[in-house]
Enzyme design. Structure first.
Site, PDB file in Angstrom:
ATOM      1  N   SER A   1      14.535  42.880 -61.603  1.00  9.54           N
ATOM      2  CA  SER A   1      14.130  44.257 -61.932  1.00  9.54           C
ATOM      3  C   SER A   1      15.351  45.135 -62.220  1.00  9.54           C
ATOM      4  O   SER A   1      15.287  46.041 -63.059  1.00  9.54           O
ATOM      5  CB  SER A   1      13.263  44.869 -60.820  1.00  9.54           C
ATOM      6  OG  SER A   1      14.019  45.137 -59.672  1.00  9.54           O
ATOM      7  N   ASN A   2      16.472  44.849 -61.571  1.00 11.10           N
ATOM      8  CA  ASN A   2      17.700  45.601 -61.896  1.00 11.10           C
ATOM      9  C   ASN A   2      18.226  45.219 -63.276  1.00 11.10           C
ATOM     10  O   ASN A   2      18.736  46.070 -64.004  1.00 11.10           O
ATOM     11  CB  ASN A   2      18.773  45.365 -60.832  1.00 11.10           C
ATOM     12  CG  ASN A   2      18.533  46.211 -59.601  1.00 11.10           C
ATOM     13  OD1 ASN A   2      18.804  47.415 -59.603  1.00 11.10           O
ATOM     14  ND2 ASN A   2      18.001  45.613 -58.552  1.00 11.10           N
TER      15      ASN A   2
ATOM     16  N   MET B   1      22.330  35.618 -55.660  1.00  8.34           N
ATOM     17  CA  MET B   1      22.446  35.342 -54.238  1.00  8.34           C
ATOM     18  C   MET B   1      23.454  34.225 -53.916  1.00  8.34           C
ATOM     19  O   MET B   1      23.217  33.385 -53.053  1.00  8.34           O
ATOM     20  CB  MET B   1      21.050  35.017 -53.656  1.00  8.34           C
ATOM     21  CG  MET B   1      20.046  36.126 -53.884  1.00  8.34           C
ATOM     22  SD  MET B   1      20.642  37.782 -53.393  1.00  8.34           S
ATOM     23  CE  MET B   1      19.887  37.912 -51.789  1.00  8.34           C
ATOM     24  N   ARG B   2      24.585  34.240 -54.615  1.00  9.61           N
ATOM     25  CA  ARG B   2      25.657  33.289 -54.326  1.00  9.61           C
ATOM     26  C   ARG B   2      26.973  34.031 -54.238  1.00  9.61           C
ATOM     27  O   ARG B   2      27.185  34.992 -54.987  1.00  9.61           O
ATOM     28  CB  ARG B   2      25.801  32.271 -55.474  1.00  9.61           C
ATOM     29  CG  ARG B   2      24.732  31.306 -55.536  1.00  9.61           C
ATOM     30  CD  ARG B   2      24.866  30.313 -56.653  1.00  9.61           C
ATOM     31  NE  ARG B   2      23.701  29.475 -56.565  1.00  9.61           N
ATOM     32  CZ  ARG B   2      23.604  28.438 -55.740  1.00  9.61           C
ATOM     33  NH1 ARG B   2      24.637  28.059 -55.031  1.00  9.61           N
ATOM     34  NH2 ARG B   2      22.493  27.764 -55.656  1.00  9.61           N
ATOM     35  N   LEU B   3      27.842  33.530 -53.345  1.00  9.20           N
ATOM     36  CA  LEU B   3      29.180  34.116 -53.291  1.00  9.20           C
ATOM     37  C   LEU B   3      29.959  33.720 -54.540  1.00  9.20           C
ATOM     38  O   LEU B   3      29.882  32.583 -55.000  1.00  9.20           O
ATOM     39  CB  LEU B   3      29.931  33.589 -52.063  1.00  9.20           C
ATOM     40  CG  LEU B   3      29.724  34.315 -50.747  1.00  9.20           C
ATOM     41  CD1 LEU B   3      30.555  33.641 -49.661  1.00  9.20           C
ATOM     42  CD2 LEU B   3      30.063  35.790 -50.854  1.00  9.20           C
ATOM     43  N   ILE B   4      30.696  34.673 -55.087  1.00  4.80           N
ATOM     44  CA  ILE B   4      31.539  34.378 -56.247  1.00  4.80           C
ATOM     45  C   ILE B   4      32.803  33.667 -55.743  1.00  4.80           C
ATOM     46  O   ILE B   4      33.442  34.120 -54.790  1.00  4.80           O
ATOM     47  CB  ILE B   4      31.906  35.686 -56.984  1.00  4.80           C
ATOM     48  CG1 ILE B   4      30.635  36.379 -57.519  1.00  4.80           C
ATOM     49  CG2 ILE B   4      32.896  35.419 -58.111  1.00  4.80           C
ATOM     50  CD1 ILE B   4      29.876  35.627 -58.590  1.00  4.80           C
TER      51      ILE B   4
ATOM     52  N   HIS C   1      23.949  46.187 -53.642  1.00  4.23           N
ATOM     53  CA  HIS C   1      23.479  45.652 -52.360  1.00  4.23           C
ATOM     54  C   HIS C   1      22.529  46.665 -51.718  1.00  4.23           C
ATOM     55  O   HIS C   1      22.823  47.869 -51.690  1.00  4.23           O
ATOM     56  CB  HIS C   1      24.681  45.375 -51.444  1.00  4.23           C
ATOM     57  CG  HIS C   1      24.278  44.744 -50.154  1.00  4.23           C
ATOM     58  ND1 HIS C   1      23.970  43.391 -50.048  1.00  4.23           N
ATOM     59  CD2 HIS C   1      24.085  45.267 -48.927  1.00  4.23           C
ATOM     60  CE1 HIS C   1      23.616  43.129 -48.797  1.00  4.23           C
ATOM     61  NE2 HIS C   1      23.687  44.253 -48.098  1.00  4.23           N
TER      62      HIS C   1
HETATM   63  C1  GAR Z   1      18.163  44.001 -55.186  1.00  9.02           C
HETATM   64  O1  GAR Z   1      17.520  44.843 -54.263  1.00  9.02           O
HETATM   65  C2  GAR Z   1      19.628  43.844 -54.837  1.00  9.02           C
HETATM   66  O2  GAR Z   1      20.174  44.976 -54.215  1.00  9.02           O
HETATM   67  C3  GAR Z   1      19.571  42.681 -53.873  1.00  9.02           C
HETATM   68  O3  GAR Z   1      18.628  41.813 -54.425  1.00  9.02           O
HETATM   69  C4  GAR Z   1      17.619  42.569 -55.071  1.00  9.02           C
HETATM   70  C5  GAR Z   1      17.334  41.957 -56.415  1.00  9.02           C
HETATM   71  O4  GAR Z   1      16.197  42.523 -56.997  1.00  9.02           O
HETATM   72  N1  GAR Z   1      20.861  42.072 -53.737  1.00  9.02           N
HETATM   73  C6  GAR Z   1      21.310  41.532 -52.606  1.00  9.02           C
HETATM   74  O5  GAR Z   1      20.651  41.484 -51.585  1.00  9.02           O
HETATM   75  C7  GAR Z   1      22.724  40.980 -52.695  1.00  9.02           C
HETATM   76  N2  GAR Z   1      23.249  40.683 -51.408  1.00  9.02           N
HETATM   77  P1  GAR Z   1      15.883  42.296 -58.519  1.00  9.02           P
HETATM   78  O6  GAR Z   1      15.954  40.789 -58.777  1.00  9.02           O
HETATM   79  O7  GAR Z   1      14.475  42.817 -58.695  1.00  9.02           O
HETATM   80  O8  GAR Z   1      16.898  43.061 -59.314  1.00  9.02           O
END
Ligand code: GAR
Length: 187
Positions: free
Chosen positions: A13-14, A90-93, A109
């Site tokens: 969604s982002n 969701m992976r460390l770079i 985040h």
């Molecule tokens: C977002 O809320 C982002 O902040 C989080 O994953 C979601 C992804 O949503 N990121 C983390 O937790 C990173 N540690 P999306 O796939 O709908 O953009």
């Protein structure tokens, strides 16, 4: 205009908010590539719909992080990517990508870092019964959500807040904040 790659693992969604900001003229970048580590992720469908090139990989098909990051790096270079935007990746770079792009990778985040780093930041905030959490955009370094903070926005929790309701509030803030921060950094 700068060329960006968006990295995502989930719904995206982002990623969509970034696409929409470009389309509406609020954000002046070229989205050159989606990098995704989950073949079934909805983010991949969003890239298809928008005709954005994508590199989708499965980490366990490689021998190491170095190997899959070298593959990512090849795709970034082929697409002349200047800047990497992590959006739910969701992976460390690792050192391969940091070696080429450190200072040019940002992450969003769903908490006010340094509170609640790592996975399930929203669940952590609910469990801690905090009254305020929020969103952080930061540069990426080798640590877990530890790089220099660029922007933060607070979100208030109600007394009956649950994971779904907080996630919705946080997403609403993220979808405004992330494109605005990218525009400020890159335009
Ligand atoms: C977002 O809320 C982002 O902040 C989080 O994953 C979601 C992804 O949503 N990121 C983390 O937790 C990173 N540690 P999306 O796939 O709908 O953009």
């Amino acid at each position: 205009m700068k060329n960006i790659a968006v990295f995502a693992s989930g719904s995206g969604s982002n990623f969509q908010a970034i696409i929409d900001a470009v389309k509406s003229g609020k954000l002046h970048v070229n989205i050159k590539l989606l990098v995704c580590d989950k073949p079934g992720a909805f983010a991949v469908e969003r890239a298809n719909t928008e005709n954005i090139p994508r590199f989708v990989f499965t980490a366990k098909n490689y021998n190491s992080k170095v190997e899959y990051e070298e593959d990512i790096l090849r795709h970034l270079k082929n697409n002349e990517v200047d800047f990497i935007v992590l959006a739910g990746y969701m992976r460390l770079i690792g050192s391969t990508l940091l070696g080429e792009y450190e200072g040019r990778i940002i992450n969003i985040h769903p908490s006010l870092l340094p509170a609640f780093p790592g996975k399930d930041a929203i669940g952590q905030a609910i469990d801690a019964k905090v009254k305020v959490s929020g969103v952080t955009v930061h540069y990426v370094d080798a640590g877990m959500d530890t790089g220099p903070i660029i922007a933060q926005k607070a979100v208030e929790l109600s007394d009956d807040e649950n994971i779904e309701s907080l996630q919705e509030k946080i997403h609403r803030v993220e979808h405004e904040l992330y494109p605005a921060v990218i525009e400020k950094l890159l335009s």
